[in-house]
Write a protein that holds these residues in place. Sequence first.
Motif: not given
Lengths: 416, 162
Positions: B101-124
Motif C-alpha cells: 500500500p502507498v498513500i500520498v499525504l501532503p506534509n507527511a514529513t512535517k506531521e509524522i515523526n520517526d518512531g511514532e506509531y501510525v494506523k493507515v486506512n488504505v481505502e480512505t
Amino acid sequence: MSGKTLTEKILEKNSGKPVSPGEVIETKVDIVAFHDLTGYHVIEVMEKAGMVKVFDKNKIVIAFDHLAPAPDLRSAEIHVYIRNFVKKLGIPNFHDVNFGILHEVLIEKYALPGQVIVAADSHTTTSGAVGAFAQGLGASDIAAAAITGKIWLSVPEPFKVTLEGTPAKWITGKDVALKLLGDFKADYFNGKSIEVVVKEPYAFPMDYRATTSNMGIEMNADALMFVPDNETKRYIKEMRGYEPQLITPDADAKYSDEHTIELNKMEPLVAAPHSVDNVKVVNEVEGIPVDQVFIGSCTNGRISDFEIAARIMKGKKVKTRCIAIPSSYEMFKRALEAGYVQTLFEAGCVITYGTCGPCLGGHFGILGPGEVAVSTSSRNFKGRMGSPESQVYLSGPAVAAASAVTGKITDPRVIA
Amino acid sequence: MIVEGPVMKFGDKIDTDIIIPARYLKYTDPQYLGQHAMEPLDPEFYKKASKGVILVAGKAFGMGSSREQAAIALKAAGVKAIIAESFARIFFRNAINNGLPVIVLPNATKEINDGEYVKVNVETGEVIVGNKVLKGKGISGMALDILKEGGLIEYLKKVSVK
C-alpha cells in the motif's frame, strides 16, 4: 471549446474515447518492449500468472543492452532464458547483443508519431523524441500489457515548452534537459506530460530531442514528447526510408502552463552529485579532478555526441580513463565511417557499442570508492555507477570530452 | 484495509538506486532483495524493518528506474505501507502491483515523526498518529482490487478464472 493537445489526441485515438487530465483510462498500446535486465522478470511474471503469450508478436520489441555482452554467468543465464522465450513465441523483433540499446533501437526502427509505447524501463520516454506517448512501466505492468495489448493510466496534465532560436556553441539536448531540471526541480512535472515545440526544427535535431525526451523521466514527467515536425519526417525517412504521418496538437490547444527556453542564450550545464536537479553552469564546478569519463548510454550515445567528442579530442590525449559507447550498431557504424571512432581511439578511449555499459553500475567501467566521473548518462544518484562513495557529474558530450582531455571538469568553450 | 506500525522516516527523492542497487537486479527472490533494501543509505535497514514498519517520506519517493525489485525489496524487508508527499509514477504502480500500500499525504514529513506509531486506512487514506487524524489519498478502483489480491499476478489469475 479549445483545441486538443498532442497528449489528448494520442490518448483519445488509442482509447477510443474523449479524455481529460486526471482521468484513469484504459488504452491500447502500439508497442510493448523490454530489455534483458527487466525482460526476464516480465517473463517470470507471465509464467507465475500462467499466461505465457502475447497479444501480437509483431508489436513486441526486445533488445539486450543492460547485461550485454553478458558480464557474468547469471547474465548469460538471463540471456538464454529470454532467447528461449523469443524462440518459443516466434517473436520477430528481437535484437541480441550486437544491435543496440533498446531505446535507441526503438527510435531508429519502430517508434512513430502518435503511438502509445510502453517498455519495462524508465527511459522509455526517449521515444517521445519522435512524438510518441512513451512511458516506462514495471515488469508486472509490462507483462500485463504484452498479454492484453492494453494498459491503464492516469491522463497527465499537458505542459508546453517552446524552444526558440538556435543553440549556442556546444549546447545540445542534454543542456535543455538539465535546464528544465534545474529550473523546475525533479518533482514538478509529476503527473504532467511535456509537449515540446521546436521553432526552428532543423536547429534542434533528433539526436538532441532523444536526449531531452530520455531525461523526461528524471523530471518525473509522465511523458516528454516533441511535437512532430519536418525534422521528425527527415529522421524517420533517413533511418527507415519512408515518411511518417504526423500528428500535431491544435493551434488553440489549452495547456496547464507554458515555458520558453531561448537556445542561443544557454550555457553548458552539469548536474552535480547526487541529484539530477542539482544543476550548475559548468564553470561553477570547473577544475574538479576527474577519474573517469563516460560518453554513451541511451541518453547521449548518438552520432552527434561522438561528432562533438571527436571535434574536442582530435589530436589530443585523454588524461582520464575514457569509455566511449555508441548506443547501437548503426551509430557505431556511422561513427566509424566518419572517423570519430579512430579519433577517440587515438586519444586513448576504450570503445565498444550497443551496451548500457557503466551507466547503471553494471559493468564496463564501474566506479570505485572516492572516484569522480563525468558522465553523459542520465543519473547521478548515490552509488548509481558503482561505489556509494563515488561521485558522478552529468553533462553533455562537450563537457565530458573536454574534461577527459584536461583531466578535470572543463568548460568546453575554454579549450575548443 | 488497515495497516499499522512504527514509522521509519526518510527525506525527499529516495531513488530506486538507493532502494535496491542495480547489482541486485539479476534476481527477483524477495528474501534476497529484502536483505539489500535501502543498503546504500543504511545496510542495517532490513534488520530494523523486519518487525513491520511504515515508511514515511518526502517528495518523489521511488524516482528513477522502473525496477520492480524496489517494491519487492521494501515489502520483503518488512515495510507494510509507504506514506509519502509524492511518489514517482512507476514506483507507485509497482508497489500496488506487488501488494504494497502507498498513500500520498501532503506534509507527511512535517506531521509524522520517526518512531511514532501510525494506523493507515488504505481505502480512505486516513492516517492516525497520536491524537491526529491526517487525510491522505486512499486507493480505489482497480488499484484497490489488485492490492487486495496481494498484487497483479494474483489479480490476473483471478480475473482469468472468471
